[in-house]
Design a protein around this motif. Sequence first.
Motif, mmCIF file in Angstrom:
data_model
loop_
_atom_site.group_PDB
_atom_site.id
_atom_site.type_symbol
_atom_site.label_atom_id
_atom_site.label_comp_id
_atom_site.label_asym_id
_atom_site.label_seq_id
_atom_site.Cartn_x
_atom_site.Cartn_y
_atom_site.Cartn_z
ATOM 1 N N SER A 273 -5.358 -17.866 7.937
ATOM 2 C CA SER A 273 -4.627 -16.892 8.739
ATOM 3 C C SER A 273 -5.615 -15.997 9.472
ATOM 4 O O SER A 273 -6.657 -15.611 8.926
ATOM 5 C CB SER A 273 -3.740 -16.027 7.841
ATOM 6 N N GLN A 274 -5.289 -15.648 10.702
ATOM 7 C CA GLN A 274 -6.130 -14.718 11.451
ATOM 8 C C GLN A 274 -6.234 -13.371 10.736
ATOM 9 O O GLN A 274 -7.216 -12.646 10.910
ATOM 10 C CB GLN A 274 -5.554 -14.529 12.866
ATOM 11 N N ASN A 275 -5.244 -13.065 9.901
ATOM 12 C CA ASN A 275 -5.279 -11.814 9.146
ATOM 13 C C ASN A 275 -6.306 -11.820 8.028
ATOM 14 O O ASN A 275 -6.727 -10.760 7.556
ATOM 15 C CB ASN A 275 -3.898 -11.520 8.544
ATOM 16 N N SER A 297 -0.820 -11.506 4.720
ATOM 17 C CA SER A 297 -0.290 -12.571 5.565
ATOM 18 C C SER A 297 1.015 -13.053 4.971
ATOM 19 O O SER A 297 1.203 -13.015 3.749
ATOM 20 C CB SER A 297 -1.286 -13.735 5.634
ATOM 21 N N THR A 328 -2.417 -17.557 13.978
ATOM 22 C CA THR A 328 -1.813 -16.228 13.907
ATOM 23 C C THR A 328 -0.511 -16.262 13.110
ATOM 24 O O THR A 328 0.090 -17.327 12.902
ATOM 25 C CB THR A 328 -1.508 -15.674 15.309
ATOM 26 N N GLU A 329 -0.069 -15.098 12.712
ATOM 27 C CA GLU A 329 1.200 -14.985 11.986
ATOM 28 C C GLU A 329 2.361 -15.458 12.865
ATOM 29 O O GLU A 329 3.290 -16.115 12.386
ATOM 30 C CB GLU A 329 1.420 -13.537 11.552
#
Length: 385
Positions: A273-275, A297, A328-329
Amino acid sequence: MTITRKNISLATALQCPRCGRLYETGILQSYATCCQQPLITIYSGDLPDPSFLNGREHTIWRYREMLPVMDPWYIVSLGEGGTPLHRLSAVSRKLGVRVLLKDESMNPTGSFKARGISVAVSKALELGVNHCIMPSAGNAGGALSAYCAKAGIKATVIMPRHTPATLQEECRLHGAELILTDGLIDRCGQIARQLVKETGAFDMSTLKEPYRLEGKKTMGYEIAEQLHWQLPDVIIYPTGGGTGLIGMWKAFREMQQLGWIGSKLPRMIIIQSQNCAPMVQYIENGNLPEDFQAYPSKAYGLAVPQPFAKDMMREVIQQSDGKALTITEEEMEEGIREMATTEGILLSPEGSATYMGLKKLIEKDWVQEDEEVLLFNTGSWYKYR
């Protein structure tokens, strides 16, 4: 009268992957304290052509010779493994590559975590453990609670407070002690380590004990068997702690040594995840910055800011000529809708990340036309509500 049971495992020792030091399998072990690395189970002995598997039950224990439990009396099983491998015909036509999906949501407790926990709890029971503690983002805690309940072992699970109520209640219903805390799984791990010191319980954290890895590697054995001992060109895997990624690569190497598969292995792709993408940064830059920031996430299993096995994951990517990338989410939500309307399959956010990752790889010409690509759905969409 004494009943003597024949050992079913070919496991001979545990080994540090960095310096090669050996550790005994007959006593309780955590990780390789010599080099601060996960321990790897090594096996000695030959097995015949895999046709001997015919007629065995379709669980992870059909590969019992290559699992670490010596005495079958201690096996704690809920029927894990034997999950379906779908050929996604509509998605394949749409993307121009042959797409497969390994659906781990069909496991007991609804995720791939059942594989690793079954083996780890079985071995813990064999070695006399009576209390297990684990930090968990969700699915692993539910699996530990279920398997410990069946084994008669006390379970304590530490979860982030934002974990969905379904996953929390799963632990409670199985009789586990559930502790909620603010933060991500790294904070849960700190509490778990403190509780281990205070109680003497066994730490079941990801790759802080050797045997969850052995259960997860059965995904690699199943893929090969389901594809008639051939492997796909590319495997895209949602990666948090990395047990599944490392485990599959270990399975491929073992099957090569057994003569069950050939020399060609898949390119392994890490999706994060980008997070929270520590492995993407670690692989690209060779280190994690001191100010590395991680955020929650919706793919709970990917929110692992400080993976213990980061060196081993990087080696898998390097050895397989693989890559690591982020989703991304919003892209995860989009992927869930696309797969549901195209193939009639509901993916977990982690599973959706593998699908969206494939689309990015195709756009960058890293996956070629008519290659065979395997995606993973690691858990049930229903558990994230």
